[in-house]
Design an enzyme around this catalytic site. Structure first.
Site, mmCIF file in Angstrom:
data_model
loop_
_atom_site.group_PDB
_atom_site.id
_atom_site.type_symbol
_atom_site.label_atom_id
_atom_site.label_comp_id
_atom_site.label_asym_id
_atom_site.label_seq_id
_atom_site.Cartn_x
_atom_site.Cartn_y
_atom_site.Cartn_z
ATOM 1 C CB ALA A 15 -0.865 -0.062 1.335
ATOM 2 C CB VAL B 281 5.124 1.284 3.963
ATOM 3 C CG1 VAL B 281 4.837 2.796 3.600
ATOM 4 C CG2 VAL B 281 4.370 0.825 5.319
ATOM 5 C CE LYS B 282 4.250 -0.060 -5.371
ATOM 6 N NZ LYS B 282 2.873 -0.135 -6.290
ATOM 7 C CB VAL B 283 8.597 4.632 0.107
ATOM 8 C CG1 VAL B 283 9.196 6.187 0.188
ATOM 9 C CG2 VAL B 283 7.987 4.284 1.481
#
Ligand code: G3P
Length: 215
Positions: free
Chosen positions: A56, A82-84
């Site tokens: 996400a 966590v997509k960054v």
């Protein structure tokens, strides 16, 4: 190579997951926008269907905000990654989140050097975008090959997640390049199932099974 689905469509996820071949899901704001649902609700729905990493994406722009957003997203469910995006604050956020034990997926990667940076920062997954490089006339898969070689040479634990895959040949090439994961749109995964000779074979077997009494 594990296969993730690159979608936020829950019906497609249920259909593909039923085949037992889906090990995770990647989403992004664009994919979510198509669904017209609340982000957290959809991610939680996906987590109920697929037992594996569910990416996400954070959208904050500063490192402090990204870390705050990342903590919040990670708290939704233990499967959430966590997509960054690959930026200077993004790398700082990845390294700070990694120090807290939060899994990350560094996205929007377009060079082997960006792969090296993301892996050094402590990203769990690094996502080279193959199709978008191909769109510009470059060989996107070469970046995947280089990424795998660099991570192996230096024993870096990050996993190469080949993304922006647009067709079935991309999936084969990602596997041959040694990518740890390929994230594929549902249409591509369903296309992988099919072969005209399989269909012709089934048709022939059905035609020849008139006296067949296995059932
Ligand atoms: O998950 C992001 C990536 O796979 C997007 O692909 O086709 O929009 O370049 P594409």
């Amino acid at each position: 190579m594990r296969l993730f689905l690159d979608t936020a469509n829950i019906d497609d996820i249920r259909r593909c997951a039923a085949m037992g071949v889906v090990s995770g899901v990647t989403t992004n704001p664009t994919l979510l926008a198509k669904e017209g649902v609340e982000y957290r609700d959809r991610i939680l729905e996906i987590c109920e269907v697929v037992d594996g990493p569910i990416s996400a994406e954070g959208v904050a722009l500063t490192a402090d905000e990204l870390v705050e957003e990342g903590r919040r997203i990670a708290s939704w469910h233990e499967s959430v990654v966590v997509k960054v995006a690959m930026t200077e604050p993004g790398l700082e956020a990845i390294s700070r989140l990694a120090a807290e034990g939060i899994s990350t997926n560094c996205t929007l990667i377009f060079s082997a050097n960006q792969v090296l940076l993301a892996a050094r920062a402590g990203a769990t997954f690094v996502s080279p975008f193959v199709g978008r490089l191909d769109d510009g006339g470059q060989d996107g898969m070469e970046m995947v090959r280089e990424a795998v070689q660099i991570l192996e040479t230096f024993h870096l634990p990050a996993q190469v997640l080949a993304a922006s895959l647009r067709h079935t040949r991309h999936v084969t090439e990602a596997a041959l390049a040694g990518a740890h994961v390929a994230t594929v749109p549902p249409a591509v995964l369903l296309q992988m199932v099919k072969h005209p000779l399989t269909d012709a074979g089934i048709e022939r077997f059905l035609a020849d099974s008139t006296n067949y009494s296995a059932v």
